[in-house]
Design a protein around this motif. Structure first.
Motif, PDB file in Angstrom:
ATOM      1  N   TYR A  57      76.559 108.736  73.728  1.00  0.00           N
ATOM      2  CA  TYR A  57      75.134 108.821  73.367  1.00  0.00           C
ATOM      3  C   TYR A  57      74.548 107.427  73.146  1.00  0.00           C
ATOM      4  CZ  TYR A  57      70.935 109.947  70.716  1.00  0.00           C
ATOM      5  OH  TYR A  57      69.632 110.015  70.286  1.00  0.00           O
ATOM      6  N   ARG A  58      75.270 106.567  72.456  1.00  0.00           N
ATOM      7  CA  ARG A  58      74.775 105.212  72.225  1.00  0.00           C
ATOM      8  C   ARG A  58      74.678 104.420  73.519  1.00  0.00           C
ATOM      9  NH1 ARG A  58      78.885 104.601  67.158  1.00  0.00           N
ATOM     10  NH2 ARG A  58      77.543 105.533  65.535  1.00  0.00           N
ATOM     11  N   ARG A  59      75.591 104.673  74.427  1.00  0.00           N
ATOM     12  CA  ARG A  59      75.587 103.949  75.697  1.00  0.00           C
ATOM     13  C   ARG A  59      74.462 104.412  76.609  1.00  0.00           C
ATOM     14  NH1 ARG A  59      78.073 105.292  80.500  1.00  0.00           N
ATOM     15  NH2 ARG A  59      79.292 106.940  79.469  1.00  0.00           N
ATOM     16  N   HIS A 106      76.797 113.707  64.467  1.00  0.00           N
ATOM     17  CA  HIS A 106      76.632 113.351  65.883  1.00  0.00           C
ATOM     18  C   HIS A 106      75.710 114.384  66.529  1.00  0.00           C
ATOM     19  CE1 HIS A 106      80.921 111.417  65.706  1.00  0.00           C
ATOM     20  NE2 HIS A 106      80.023 110.733  65.023  1.00  0.00           N
ATOM     21  N   ILE A 144      79.515 110.410  70.429  1.00  0.00           N
ATOM     22  CA  ILE A 144      78.590 109.476  69.803  1.00  0.00           C
ATOM     23  C   ILE A 144      78.553 108.156  70.569  1.00  0.00           C
ATOM     24  CG2 ILE A 144      80.325 108.645  68.156  1.00  0.00           C
ATOM     25  CD1 ILE A 144      76.512 109.035  67.567  1.00  0.00           C
ATOM     26  N   ASP A 145      79.682 107.734  71.119  1.00  0.00           N
ATOM     27  CA  ASP A 145      79.703 106.483  71.878  1.00  0.00           C
ATOM     28  C   ASP A 145      78.978 106.644  73.214  1.00  0.00           C
ATOM     29  OD1 ASP A 145      81.207 105.155  69.892  1.00  0.00           O
ATOM     30  OD2 ASP A 145      83.053 106.053  70.672  1.00  0.00           O
ATOM     31  N   GLY A 148      71.805 106.692  75.739  1.00  0.00           N
ATOM     32  CA  GLY A 148      70.522 107.068  75.165  1.00  0.00           C
ATOM     33  C   GLY A 148      70.330 108.570  75.159  1.00  0.00           C
ATOM     34  N   GLN A 200      68.268 111.672  65.696  1.00  0.00           N
ATOM     35  CA  GLN A 200      66.952 111.799  66.316  1.00  0.00           C
ATOM     36  C   GLN A 200      66.725 113.242  66.767  1.00  0.00           C
ATOM     37  OE1 GLN A 200      66.469 109.150  69.647  1.00  0.00           O
ATOM     38  NE2 GLN A 200      64.552 110.081  70.332  1.00  0.00           N
ATOM     39  N   GLY A 222      72.828 111.884  67.607  1.00  0.00           N
ATOM     40  CA  GLY A 222      73.097 110.465  67.377  1.00  0.00           C
ATOM     41  C   GLY A 222      73.212 110.041  65.933  1.00  0.00           C
ATOM     42  N   THR A 243      73.360 105.867  60.905  1.00  0.00           N
ATOM     43  CA  THR A 243      72.164 106.166  61.694  1.00  0.00           C
ATOM     44  C   THR A 243      71.657 107.549  61.333  1.00  0.00           C
ATOM     45  OG1 THR A 243      73.193 104.958  63.545  1.00  0.00           O
ATOM     46  CG2 THR A 243      71.231 106.264  64.053  1.00  0.00           C
ATOM     47  N   ASP A 298      75.005 109.324  62.282  1.00  0.00           N
ATOM     48  CA  ASP A 298      76.336 108.846  61.908  1.00  0.00           C
ATOM     49  C   ASP A 298      76.263 108.282  60.498  1.00  0.00           C
ATOM     50  OD1 ASP A 298      78.987 108.110  61.964  1.00  0.00           O
ATOM     51  OD2 ASP A 298      78.685 106.328  63.195  1.00  0.00           O
ATOM     52  N   ILE A 302      78.447 103.127  62.253  1.00  0.00           N
ATOM     53  CA  ILE A 302      77.097 102.591  62.427  1.00  0.00           C
ATOM     54  C   ILE A 302      76.139 103.590  61.787  1.00  0.00           C
ATOM     55  CG2 ILE A 302      75.349 101.771  64.049  1.00  0.00           C
ATOM     56  CD1 ILE A 302      77.553 101.336  66.099  1.00  0.00           C
TER      57      ILE A 302
END
Length: 557
Positions: free
Chosen positions: A537-539, A470, A534-535, A541, A500, A489, A497, A491, A495
């Motif tokens: 971050y996904r929400r 993460h 992590i959630d 960006g 970045q 981000g 990934t 994982d 998911i």
């Protein structure tokens, strides 16, 4: 006179002893000057012996991370007799000894052989240790226990004459659950057990890997019947062996071969090779699996009251915190899997002393059906424990520094040995991990932050799997100064990934303040207390988290 073949190995035990005897003779020739270091190098690497910064290092195989108590006691003996009292568990579920003398390594291999262990294929351009889920055989979401298949693959791949000189090292992982806990997408070959129309088989991934070119694998077969697993694996590796690059070691992994050729072309060649090889395996898989599945039969779970466990949770806050954090659900009623983290405050991630290993062996023998697992996040798991025994286990772990309630949290950091040991490293990993863990514990933020996966690598080879964190941290050399890049981000689980890169790197003294800013921003930005980093971050960006890492740039803009 040197005897190149001390005895003819007929069983696995004899083969392991034969290899140990052979290496003893090779070491003798190195010590008396008959072999130069250059001549000795390929021989030692075939037996898991590296030359590190300060000393030789021995890497011992722990196939699919499974140990019994006697094997763990031998590992403790090696740590205390031939090292500095400890061993280092790795992200490939092996153990490394960083300080043995070369003259002692044959004795270490002989000791390992007494409990069926060895260091074969823990190095070199061959098929390495097969890994799987640390909760295999215990997790409630399993299609099947993946360990019999891992054992099948281990037997097939060990000393496979065709695959001892591949273009580059080769790694296989297998997952048995609905949740992938083996990181199959980040391996050269990843296998996921699935069922289709009542038949068991595999979803097959190929071409994953990290290092300087991180790539997630691609599905080469969405369903492979169970009986075809060995010929299909052999077809993949044979195709890679013929088409993989050998002109540049940085482009020699199968991930580059698949990327350059394309998955469709690689699949076509693999399928052709599979047709040619399949007949030779008729009946082999089913017959071998029958024996292996008996070996991995579930233990006799007991039915016992849980009142003592419930009472201990209600009366002891520290015990309750540990059970809330370090237990995982079990398939059997009244049981749990226990994560013993090797990440106590100030500890080196993955290190365990001989005394700690011996204690874990005793606990497994007394309370855990003689079963121990090494997880790829450098912890030890007792997979089968009745909850009524948890208070006694906790009380035994506490004085040994093994009862830290931090599994999956900020201080449960994955870290490679870095520049403290490794010849390839360009920066330190261990002190950075220790500083981050100490900081958030001192600030009292670890519990508030909750689930967070931090991974640290000391060089571009990514042995700490920083791309899948993460928060990932990569240590590099910048004009003689250690510099740390941060990725966000990543994982390897729900998911998959690749993380970045957030921006410019930080000098060592600025890493902890940067992670602190990042975490405080997350706590302000999360939607609710249960939303993981992590959630969030996904929400949201990358931008709000990048702004926290680089406040000066944000102000300037």
């Amino acid at each position: 006179m040197f005897d190149a073949r001390p005895s003819r190995p007929e069983t696995e035990s004899e083969y392991v002893r034969y290899r140990a005897a052979q290496f003893r003779q090779q070491v003798a020739r190195r010590l008396d000057g008959s072999l130069t270091e250059e001549e000795f190098r390929p021989l030692r690497l075939m037996n898991g012996v590296y030359l590190q910064l300060h000393a030789y290092m021995l890497r011992v195989a722990i196939p699919y991370g499974t140990l019994d108590a006697d094997q763990m006691r031998v590992l403790a003996h090696l740590a205390e007799t031939y090292d500095k009292g400890y061993g280092h568990f790795t992200t490939r579920t092996n153990i490394q000894y960083n300080w043995p003398k070369l003259i002692d390594i044959p004795d270490m291999l002989d000791a390992l052989a007494t409990v069926g262990m060895h260091a074969i294929q823990t190095s070199g351009n061959t098929i390495r240790n097969v890994t799987t889920d640390a909760f295999a055989g215990a997790a409630a979401d399993e299609v099947a226990d993946p360990r019999p298949y891992a054992e099948l693959i281990r037997h097939w791949s060990t000393d496979h004459a065709e695959f001892q000189f591949l273009p580059r090292k080769f790694k296989i992982a297998i997952s048995g659950g609905a949740e992938d806990r083996a990181l199959v997408t980040a391996h050269d070959i990843g296998l996921r057990l699935v069922e289709r129309d009542g038949a068991r088989g595999f979803e097959v991934w190929v071409g994953g890997g990290l290092g300087r070119t991180p790539i997630l694998g691609q599905v080469i077969r969405d369903f492979l019947p169970e009986d075809d697993v060995l010929p299909y694996l052999e077809a993949i590796v044979a195709t890679y062996n013929l088409s993989g690059r050998r002109d540049n070691k940085y482009k020699a992994r199968i991930k580059i071969t698949v990327s350059e050729r394309g998955i469709d072309a690689f699949r076509a060649d693999t399928e052709d090779e599979f047709v040619r090889r399949r007949a030779a395996f008729t009946g082999v898989v089913r017959k071998a699996l029958h024996g292996f599945q008996n070996r991995f039969a579930a233990p006799s779970f007991r039915d016992a009251p849980t009142d003592s466990y419930d009472a201990a949770r209600s009366k002891r806050a520290a015990f309750r915190s540990w059970t809330d954090t370090n237990l995982r659900p079990h398939r059997a009623d009244g049981y749990a899997s226990v994560i013993v983290t090797l990440k106590a405050p100030g500890a080196t991630p993955g290190d365990a002393s001989g005394e700690q290993m011996r204690l874990l062996a005793d606990l497994a023998e007394r309370y855990g059906h003689n079963d121990l697992r090494i997880s790829h996040d450098q912890n030890v798991v007792l997979p089968h424990v009745h909850v009524s025994d948890l208070p006694a286990i906790y009380d035994a772990l506490l004085p040994a520094g093994l009862a830290t309630a931090n599994a999956g949290k900020t201080s449960d950091i994955i870290a490679c040995p870095g520049m403290d040991y490794c010849t390839l490293a360009t920066a330190r990993s261990i002190p950075i991990a220790q500083d981050i863990a100490a900081h958030f514990r001192a600030e009292g933020l670890e519990d508030e932050i909750g689930k967070l996966n931090i991974r640290i690598s000391g060089c571009i080879n990514a042995c700490g799997h920083h791309h899948l964190g993460h928060i990932g941290i990569l240590g590099l050399d910048r004009a003689g100064v250690e510099n740390y890049q941060i990725t966000l981000g990543g994982d390897g689980y729900d998911i998959p990934t690749i993380g970045q890169r957030a921006g410019a790197g930080f000098p060592a003294e600025e890493v902890v303040p940067a992670i602190d800013r990042l975490m405080r921003a997350y706590l302000d930005l999360r939607d609710h207390p249960e939303e993981r980093f992590i959630d969030a971050y996904r929400r949201l960006g990358v931008e709000p988290f990048k702004a926290a890492l680089y406040p000066a740039e944000t102000e300037a803009a």
